[in-house]
Scaffold this motif. Structure first.
Motif, PDB file in Angstrom:
ATOM      1  N   LYS A 236       0.820  -1.216   0.000  1.00 55.93           N
ATOM      2  CA  LYS A 236       0.000   0.000   0.000  1.00 55.93           C
ATOM      3  C   LYS A 236       0.853   1.265   0.000  1.00 55.93           C
ATOM      4  CE  LYS A 236      -3.857   2.237   2.275  1.00 55.93           C
ATOM      5  NZ  LYS A 236      -4.938   2.069   3.244  1.00 55.93           N
TER       6      LYS A 236
ATOM      7  N   LEU B 205      -4.694  -0.677  -5.832  1.00 58.05           N
ATOM      8  CA  LEU B 205      -4.422  -1.840  -4.989  1.00 58.05           C
ATOM      9  C   LEU B 205      -5.392  -2.984  -5.291  1.00 58.05           C
ATOM     10  CD1 LEU B 205      -3.641  -0.100  -1.588  1.00 58.05           C
ATOM     11  CD2 LEU B 205      -2.078  -1.546  -2.899  1.00 58.05           C
ATOM     12  N   THR B 206      -6.644  -2.643  -5.517  1.00 56.45           N
ATOM     13  CA  THR B 206      -7.635  -3.662  -5.859  1.00 56.45           C
ATOM     14  C   THR B 206      -7.287  -4.307  -7.196  1.00 56.45           C
ATOM     15  OG1 THR B 206      -9.321  -2.449  -4.644  1.00 56.45           O
ATOM     16  CG2 THR B 206     -10.094  -4.078  -6.219  1.00 56.45           C
ATOM     17  N   ALA B 207      -6.892  -3.483  -8.169  1.00 51.67           N
ATOM     18  CA  ALA B 207      -6.545  -4.000  -9.494  1.00 51.67           C
ATOM     19  C   ALA B 207      -5.279  -4.869  -9.453  1.00 51.67           C
ATOM     20  CB  ALA B 207      -6.358  -2.847 -10.476  1.00 51.67           C
TER      21      ALA B 207
ATOM     22  N   GLY C 246      -4.054  -6.670  -6.840  1.00 53.59           N
ATOM     23  CA  GLY C 246      -4.289  -7.941  -6.151  1.00 53.59           C
ATOM     24  C   GLY C 246      -3.129  -8.312  -5.235  1.00 53.59           C
ATOM     25  N   LYS C 247      -2.944  -9.614  -5.039  1.00 49.98           N
ATOM     26  CA  LYS C 247      -1.896 -10.104  -4.134  1.00 49.98           C
ATOM     27  C   LYS C 247      -0.537 -10.061  -4.826  1.00 49.98           C
ATOM     28  CE  LYS C 247      -4.856 -13.092  -1.431  1.00 49.98           C
ATOM     29  NZ  LYS C 247      -5.040 -14.421  -0.856  1.00 49.98           N
TER      30      LYS C 247
ATOM     31  N   GLU D 229      -6.456   3.177  -3.651  1.00 49.46           N
ATOM     32  CA  GLU D 229      -7.292   2.015  -3.309  1.00 49.46           C
ATOM     33  C   GLU D 229      -7.721   1.262  -4.560  1.00 49.46           C
ATOM     34  OE1 GLU D 229      -7.740   0.689  -0.323  1.00 49.46           O
ATOM     35  OE2 GLU D 229      -6.499   2.300   0.480  1.00 49.46           O
ATOM     36  N   ALA D 230      -8.078   1.997  -5.612  1.00 51.64           N
ATOM     37  CA  ALA D 230      -8.481   1.349  -6.869  1.00 51.64           C
ATOM     38  C   ALA D 230      -7.299   0.584  -7.470  1.00 51.64           C
ATOM     39  CB  ALA D 230      -9.002   2.395  -7.856  1.00 51.64           C
TER      40      ALA D 230
END
Length: 191
Positions: free
Chosen positions: A78, A95-97, A99-100, A92-93
Motif C-alpha cells: 500500500k 491496490l484492488t486491481a 491484487g496479491k 485504493e483502486a
C-alpha cells in the motif's frame, strides 16, 4: 556453655545452608535449546510494521521459509502504491486491481557461536509492479535493501528481520521526492 554450643551448631547449619544455596545459583536461568539451520524452515505468522516518515501502519502477515528463501504470498504494498499514485482514492483502486503480490526474499543462514540463534543475511531482489493509473499502467520497480541481519531464536521459535524500500523507479525514472519505506517484522512465530 550449652548456649555457646547451641550457637556454634546453629552457625554451622546456617553456613551450610548458605553454601548450598550459592551452589544452586550456578545453574539458574532457562535452558536454551541449541538451534540448527533446518530449524528456520517452516510457516510463520507475525506483525509487520510499515513506516514512512511519521506514518506507520501495522498488519499481520504470513510467510513460508524454505531452505534459502522467505516466500510472501501477499506482501503489503500500500505505501509503495501510495508513493507512486499520490491520490488516496486512486491508490485504493490501484491496490484492488493489482491484487496479491508475491515476493521471494533470499537469505543465507549461519548458526551463531552460542548455538542459540540463527543469523540471517538477506540479498533482496527488486520488486516489479504494474500499477494502473489514469488509464495507463506504470511499470514500477522497487529496490529493497536489508540494512541489518535477521534472527531466528530457537527458545521461542520466533524470527525477527527488516527490509527497506530504498528506491522506486516509475517508467524508468527515479521517483523524487521519495522517503524510504521500512518493513519491520519484529516478532514472527513459527506455526
Amino acid at each position: 556453655m550449652k548456649k555457646f554450643i547451641v550457637l556454634k551448631a546453629f552457625m554451622a547449619v546456617l553456613i551450610g545452608f548458605m553454601g548450598l544455596s550459592l551452589i544452586s545459583c550456578n545453574n539458574d536461568g532457562p535452558d536454551i535449546p541449541p538451534v540448527k539451520l533446518q530449524d528456520v524452515i517452516g510457516n510463520y505468522k507475525g506483525r509487520l510494521i510499515t513506516s514512512q516518515g511519521n506514518n506507520k501502519a501495522e498488519a499481520v502477515v504470513s510467510f513460508a521459509v524454505k531452505k534459502d528463501t522467505i516466500k510472501f504470498a501477499d506482501l503489503p504494498v500500500k505505501e509503495i502504491v501510495k508513493a507512486v499514485v499520490k491520490d488516496p482514492a486512486k491508490t485504493e483502486a490501484a491496490l484492488t486491481a493489482i491484487g496479491k503480490i508475491k515476493y521471494n526474499l533470499n537469505y543465507t543462514a549461519v548458526v551463531n557461536a552460542s548455538y542459540n540463534a540463527v543469523e540471517l543475511t538477506f540479498t533482496p531482489k527488486t520488486l516489479e509492479l504494474n500499477i494502473p493509473m489514469d488509464g495507463a499502467v506504470k511499470k514500477t520497480i522497487v529496490t529493497f535493501t536489508a540494512k541489518e541481519k535477521g534472527f531466528y531464536v530457537g527458545q521461542n521459535y520466533a524470527m525477527k528481520f527488516g527490509l527497506v524500500a530504498e528506491k522506486i523507479t516509475v517508467d524508468g525514472t527515479v521517483l523524487t521526492p521519495y522517503e524510504m519505506i521500512k518493513y519491520d517484522f519484529p516478532y514472527c512465530i513459527k506455526n
